[in-house]
Design an enzyme around this catalytic site. Structure first.
Site, PDB file in Angstrom:
ATOM      1  N   ASP A   1       6.000   2.732   6.714  1.00  0.00           N
ATOM      2  CA  ASP A   1       6.064   2.083   5.401  1.00  0.00           C
ATOM      3  C   ASP A   1       6.315   3.096   4.281  1.00  0.00           C
ATOM      4  O   ASP A   1       7.155   2.868   3.399  1.00  0.00           O
ATOM      5  CB  ASP A   1       4.764   1.309   5.115  1.00  0.00           C
ATOM      6  CG  ASP A   1       4.591   0.116   6.044  1.00  0.00           C
ATOM      7  OD1 ASP A   1       5.458  -0.079   6.914  1.00  0.00           O
ATOM      8  OD2 ASP A   1       3.595  -0.619   5.893  1.00  0.00           O
TER       9      ASP A   1
ATOM     10  N   SER B   1       0.840  -1.211   0.000  1.00  0.00           N
ATOM     11  CA  SER B   1       0.000   0.000   0.000  1.00  0.00           C
ATOM     12  C   SER B   1       0.868   1.252   0.000  1.00  0.00           C
ATOM     13  O   SER B   1       0.574   2.233  -0.684  1.00  0.00           O
ATOM     14  CB  SER B   1      -0.952   0.004   1.209  1.00  0.00           C
ATOM     15  OG  SER B   1      -0.233  -0.030   2.413  1.00  0.00           O
TER      16      SER B   1
HETATM   17  N1  LIG Z   1      -0.187  -2.471  -7.054  1.00  0.00           N
HETATM   18  C1  LIG Z   1      -1.253  -1.955  -6.449  1.00  0.00           C
HETATM   19  N2  LIG Z   1      -2.205  -1.334  -7.172  1.00  0.00           N
HETATM   20  C2  LIG Z   1      -3.279  -0.803  -6.557  1.00  0.00           C
HETATM   21  N3  LIG Z   1      -3.517  -0.863  -5.229  1.00  0.00           N
HETATM   22  C3  LIG Z   1      -2.616  -1.462  -4.473  1.00  0.00           C
HETATM   23  C4  LIG Z   1      -1.440  -2.053  -5.028  1.00  0.00           C
HETATM   24  N4  LIG Z   1      -0.743  -2.584  -4.017  1.00  0.00           N
HETATM   25  C5  LIG Z   1      -1.448  -2.356  -2.878  1.00  0.00           C
HETATM   26  N5  LIG Z   1      -2.570  -1.684  -3.142  1.00  0.00           N
HETATM   27  C6  LIG Z   1      -3.604  -1.251  -2.161  1.00  0.00           C
HETATM   28  O1  LIG Z   1      -3.094  -1.515  -0.856  1.00  0.00           O
HETATM   29  C7  LIG Z   1      -3.927  -2.467  -0.157  1.00  0.00           C
HETATM   30  C8  LIG Z   1      -3.077  -3.413   0.661  1.00  0.00           C
HETATM   31  O2  LIG Z   1      -2.614  -2.708   1.745  1.00  0.00           O
HETATM   32  P1  LIG Z   1      -2.307  -3.380   3.151  1.00  0.00           P
HETATM   33  O3  LIG Z   1      -1.732  -2.291   3.952  1.00  0.00           O
HETATM   34  O4  LIG Z   1      -3.493  -4.088   3.687  1.00  0.00           O
HETATM   35  O5  LIG Z   1      -1.191  -4.475   2.814  1.00  0.00           O
HETATM   36  P2  LIG Z   1       0.368  -4.289   2.589  1.00  0.00           P
HETATM   37  O6  LIG Z   1       0.656  -2.829   2.450  1.00  0.00           O
HETATM   38  O7  LIG Z   1       0.756  -5.160   1.462  1.00  0.00           O
HETATM   39  O8  LIG Z   1       0.982  -4.869   3.930  1.00  0.00           O
HETATM   40  P3  LIG Z   1       1.599  -4.093   5.221  1.00  0.00           P
HETATM   41  O9  LIG Z   1       0.834  -2.818   5.359  1.00  0.00           O
HETATM   42  O10 LIG Z   1       1.364  -5.014   6.377  1.00  0.00           O
HETATM   43  O11 LIG Z   1       3.019  -3.926   4.895  1.00  0.00           O
HETATM   44  C9  LIG Z   1      -4.676  -3.196  -1.252  1.00  0.00           C
HETATM   45  O12 LIG Z   1      -5.912  -3.670  -0.715  1.00  0.00           O
HETATM   46  C10 LIG Z   1      -4.867  -2.084  -2.309  1.00  0.00           C
HETATM   47  O13 LIG Z   1      -5.975  -1.279  -1.965  1.00  0.00           O
HETATM   48  C1  LIG Z   2       1.352  -2.865  11.369  1.00  0.00           C
HETATM   49  C2  LIG Z   2       2.174  -1.650  10.979  1.00  0.00           C
HETATM   50  O1  LIG Z   2       2.982  -1.285  12.095  1.00  0.00           O
HETATM   51  C3  LIG Z   2       3.122  -1.948   9.848  1.00  0.00           C
HETATM   52  C4  LIG Z   2       2.476  -2.390   8.575  1.00  0.00           C
HETATM   53  O2  LIG Z   2       3.493  -2.630   7.627  1.00  0.00           O
HETATM   54  C5  LIG Z   2       1.228  -0.536  10.628  1.00  0.00           C
HETATM   55  C6  LIG Z   2       1.906   0.816  10.534  1.00  0.00           C
HETATM   56  O3  LIG Z   2       3.000   1.010  11.064  1.00  0.00           O
HETATM   57  O4  LIG Z   2       1.280   1.702   9.938  1.00  0.00           O
HETATM   58 MG   LIG Z   3       0.175  -1.435   3.973  1.00  0.00          MG
END
Ligand SMILES: Nc1ncnc2c1ncn2[C@@H]1O[C@H](COP(=O)(O)OP(=O)(O)OP(=O)(O)O)[C@@H](O)[C@H]1O
Ligand SMILES: C[C@@](O)(CCO)CC(=O)[O-]
Ligand SMILES: [Mg+2]
Length: 397
Positions: free
Chosen positions: A205, A147
């Site tokens: 992030d 994300s």
């Molecule tokens: N390549 C992409 N294109 C469009 N939207 C995306 C893409 N990658 C991620 N997203 C958006 O981000 C969301 C995922 O975010 P989420 O924070 O839940 O997971 P993550 O970022 O992969 O993991 P984390 O936050 O734990 O590191 C997806 O549901 C989508 O809305």
């Molecule tokens: C779970 C969390 O600590 C990391 C997600 O990659 C959420 C955040 O820091 O925003």
């Molecule tokens: Mg995320």
């Protein structure tokens, strides 16, 4: 940069220690991954704005004039330090035909796009008539910061389209980075995009997606690690889907319910990040086995803590058991609840043990791979760096 458009990329991240605790003001240690999200923007003309997000199955097109009306409806004094309001997001959801409580990947991706596009264009220029496509090497929603990489790419591209940041790419160069000041602006807007997707992100992030490398993050303060040894890390995706937003909200609830029990756990996680940073900064650049027992023990302790605060998952327990049976230590990374785990590969781990661990992890239905860490942050690429494979994928999307 030619007026034709631009190509930007941002890395995913691995959190070594401090996930969740960082949302509550504790420190986190995070490194950029060698897996990236890419965004290509082309100036379209014709008064249309087209977005393709093949990773989440989105293809949308709007009239720029219609978006201007929408922007004026939700207009406030948009700023990179202002959070999107519930009312603004409700108007965007209604416009895009997204249910009020929608949390599906495509809905969140469209919402983040619309918010960032309208807010950035309101502050710096006009809604651009462009064609945007985003694709990624990162698994979506697996703990590797997909994300944030998405939000960082959007922030850089939209700020560039509105001429709020420069074009650092010189003729003949394949890649370029923006100035510190411009990256600070990209990071701030990306944080607002993360807010649309996560609800209450810490900002770690998007900081890694913007700055890259290895950093310590605490309450918005970003410090580059003095020295980063070459750590070998195995990434394993359990493929169990989860939502960072839901997991972050669950931890908050637990802290409110049992403050005297949960706050000491967060303090302990903070101390783990501190200890890990001291060890990493004391390590020589080239791996030396004697530092690894402490790093491994910190992984084990933190994994227990993350289970205590409610973000573990049976698939992650299994991952840890499988790697332990080969003498390797693992923990979840990112929000947990499924998603990815990381396993430390010490220099004295035998190739046989690593291969056997990978085989057993794959036999569980998991996917695992080794990747570089400490990758560069948000980057502008010359469009000639698009290879044939990528061009094909773009044409198909
Ligand atoms: N390549 C992409 N294109 C469009 N939207 C995306 C893409 N990658 C991620 N997203 C958006 O981000 C969301 C995922 O975010 P989420 O924070 O839940 O997971 P993550 O970022 O992969 O993991 P984390 O936050 O734990 O590191 C997806 O549901 C989508 O809305
Ligand atoms: C779970 C969390 O600590 C990391 C997600 O990659 C959420 C955040 O820091 O925003
Ligand atoms: Mg995320």
């Amino acid at each position: 940069m030619p007026e034709r458009g631009l190509l930007v990329s941002a890395p995913g991240k691995v959190i070594l220690h401090g996930e969740h605790a960082v949302v509550h003001g504790k420190a986190a240690l995070a490194v950029a991954l060698g897996l990236r999200t890419f965004l290509r923007l082309r100036h379209g003309g014709g008064g249309r704005l087209c977005v393709r997000l093949p990773g989440v199955g989105v293809r949308r097109e709007w009239d720029v004039a219609e978006l201007r009306v929408l922007r004026d409806r939700i207009a406030a004094d948009f700023d990179e330090s202002k959070s999107p309001s519930v009312e603004q997001l409700d108007v965007l959801k209604e416009f895009a035909g997204i249910a009020a409580d929608a949390s599906a990947p495509d809905s969140l991706a469209i919402l983040a796009f619309l918010y960032m596009c309208l807010a950035i264009s309101a502050k710096y220029g006009d809604v651009p008539s462009v064609d945007i496509v985003v694709w990624s090497e990162l698994p979506t929603g697996a703990g590797l910061g997909s994300s944030a990489a998405y939000a960082v790419c959007l922030a850089a591209a939209l700020l560039h389209a509105c001429r709020a940041i420069s074009c650092p790419l010189k003729d003949g160069e394949a890649t370029a980075r923006w100035t510190e000041e411009e990256m600070t602006l990209i990071n701030s807007w990306a944080f607002q995009g993360e807010r649309v997707i996560h609800g209450n992100p810490s900002g770690v992030d998007n900081a890694v997606g913007t700055w890259g490398g290895a950093l310590r993050y605490q309450s918005g303060k970003i410090t580059s690690l003095k020295r980063v040894p070459t750590l070998r890390i195995l990434l394993t995706n359990t493929k169990v889907p989860r939502s960072t937003k839901v997991l972050v909200a669950g931890v908050k609830e637990k802290i409110l319910k049992f403050p005297a029990i949960m706050n000491p756990v967060l303090d302990s996680i903070d101390a783990i990040s501190q200890e890990c940073q001291s060890v990493l900064e004391a390590m020589p650049t080239n791996p030396s086995p004697e530092y690894y027992p402490v790093l491994e023990e910190l992984f084990d302790i933190n994994q227990h803590h993350l289970n205590v605060i409610g973000v573990g998952h049976p698939s992650l327990d299994r991952l840890c058991r499988v790697t332990a049976s080969h003498g390797l230590h693992s923990k979840l990374t990112g929000a947990g609840g499924g998603g990815c785990g990381i396993t430390l590969l010490p220099p004295d781990a035998t190739p046989l043990a690593v291969e056997a661990a990978k085989r057993d992890l794959c036999a569980c239905g998991f996917e695992c791979w080794e990747t570089d860490i400490g990758a560069p942050g948000v980057t502008l690429h010359s469009s000639s760096s698009l290879n044939a494979e990528v061009l094909h994928a773009l044409a198909e999307s």
